[in-house]
Design a protein around this motif. Structure first.
Motif, short mmCIF file in Angstrom:
data_model
loop_
_atom_site.label_atom_id
_atom_site.label_comp_id
_atom_site.label_asym_id
_atom_site.label_seq_id
_atom_site.Cartn_x
_atom_site.Cartn_y
_atom_site.Cartn_z
N ALA A 105 -2.26 2.18 -9.35
CA ALA A 105 -1.61 2.13 -8.07
C ALA A 105 -2.31 1.38 -6.83
N ALA A 106 -3.59 1.96 -6.85
CA ALA A 106 -4.55 1.47 -5.65
C ALA A 106 -4.73 -0.04 -5.95
N SER A 107 -4.99 -0.48 -7.00
CA SER A 107 -5.40 -1.79 -7.19
C SER A 107 -4.12 -2.51 -6.97
N LEU A 108 -3.00 -2.27 -7.37
CA LEU A 108 -1.67 -3.07 -7.04
C LEU A 108 -1.61 -3.03 -5.57
N GLY A 109 -1.73 -2.06 -4.78
CA GLY A 109 -1.35 -2.02 -3.47
C GLY A 109 -2.34 -2.99 -2.77
N PHE A 110 -3.56 -3.04 -3.29
CA PHE A 110 -4.57 -3.80 -2.60
C PHE A 110 -4.16 -5.26 -2.65
#
Length: 282
Positions: A105-110
C-alpha cells in the motif's frame, strides 16, 4: 545487410535531426544573449559581423541583482536534494528489504502521488502554511525553509521509486554474508549496500536537483520577497520589469541553465542507470 545499413542510417539521421532541432533554441538563446537589443528586435541574431556584447552578462549581475536569485536557488535546491535523497534512501531500503504490513500500500501510495497535479493541493497547502504562521508562529510563507519542506515532500516519492529499484537489484546474499562475518544490519548497509547503490544515489540527487531548480508555480505563489525568491521567479519578474531588454533576458536564461547542464552531464551515466534500475520488479 543493405537493408539493415539503410535502416541504421535512417535512424541515425533521424536522431541527429531531432538533436539539432532540440539544440536550436539553446543556440538561439546563447546568440541572443550576446547581441544588441535592437538586433534582436530586428530579427538579425544569426552569425553577423556585429561584435559580441559580453557586457550583457556583466549588466545582468550589476543592474538586476541576479546574484540574489542565483544564491537562493542554490540554497533551496541544495538542501532539497540532500534531504530528499536521505529520506528516499531510508524509505526505499525499507520497502526493498523488509516485509511488513502495508508495504504494498505504501509503494502504491508513493506512485499515486505522482499523478496528482500540484494545483489540486495548492489551496490546502497555502492555508496550512498560513495557519502555522498565525497560530504557531512558524513562518512558512515567504521563507526558504517553507520551499524546502514542500519540495522534499513533492520529490521524495519519485526518488523512492528510483532508489528502490537499485536496492532490489542488489543481491541479499551480499548482506547475509556480511552479517555472518560479524557486521550488523546497519553495518552491512553502510559497507555493502551504499557503495553498490552509489549510482542510484547520484541519479536520485540529480533528478531532485533538476526538478527543484526549474520549479516555478509554488515558488511564485509562496514567496513575495526577493531575499527568498529563486531563479525561475526572478526571471518571471525580470520579464515584467525589463520588457525590452531581450538581451539580458537571454543572458539570464543562459546563466540559469548552466548549473542544470553541469549537474546533468556530471551524473548522466548514473541518471540513466537509475531510471533503468527503477523498472526492476521486486
Amino acid at each position: 545487410m543493405r537493408t539493415s545499413r539503410r535502416r541504421a542510417f535512417a535512424l541515425n539521421t533521424l536522431t541527429w535531426a531531432i538533436v539539432a532541432l532540440s539544440l536550436m533554441p539553446i543556440g538561439w538563446m546563447l546568440l541572443s544573449s550576446l547581441r544588441h537589443p535592437g538586433d534582436i528586435v530586428a530579427g538579425s541574431v544569426g552569425f553577423s559581423d556585429a561584435p559580441l556584447r559580453w557586457q550583457n552578462y556583466r549588466d545582468l549581475w550589476i543592474n538586476v541583482d541576479f546574484f540574489t536569485y542565483f544564491r537562493n536557488s542554490l540554497i533551496v535546491c541544495g538542501l532539497t536534494t540532500v534531504l530528499s535523497t536521505l529520506c528516499a534512501l531510508c524509505a526505499a531500503y525499507a520497502l526493498a528489504r523488509f516485509r511488513f504490513r502495508g508495504a504494498r500500500a505504501a509503494s502504491l501510495g508513493f506512485t499515486v502521488t505522482q499523478v496528482v497535479p500540484g494545483m489540486l493541493f495548492f489551496l490546502p497547502l497555502y492555508m496550512l502554511y498560513r495557519s502555522l504562521g498565525d497560530r504557531w508562529g512558524l513562518q512558512m510563507l515567504d521563507s526558504m525553509h517553507g520551499l524546502v519542506f514542500l519540495y522534499v515532500a513533492l520529490f521524495t516519492p519519485a526518488s523512492i521509486w528510483i532508489m528502490r529499484g537499485f536496492f532490489v537489484s542488489i543481491p541479499r546474499d551480499l548482506e547475509d554474508a556480511a552479517r555472518i562475518d560479524g557486521c550488523s544490519r546497519f553495518g552491512a548497509f553502510v559497507r555493502i549496500v551504499l557503495p553498490l547503490s552509489a549510482p542510484g544515489i547520484i541519479a536520485t540527487a540529480t533528478f531532485v536537483f533538476l526538478l527543484a531548480w526549474d520549479e516555478l508555480f509554488f515558488a511564485w505563489v509562496l514567496t513575495s520577497s526577493p531575499d527568498v525568491q529563486t531563479i525561475p521567479v526572478g526571471i518571471r519578474l525580470f520579464i515584467s520589469q525589463f520588457q525590452h531588454r531581450y538581451d539580458l533576458m537571454m543572458a539570464a536564461g543562459a546563466v540559469s541553465t548552466l548549473p542544470v547542464l553541469l549537474a546533468f552531464f556530471a551524473g548522466q551515466r548514473y541518471f540513466v542507470q537509475g531510471l533503468a534500475a527503477g523498472a526492476v520488479k521486486g
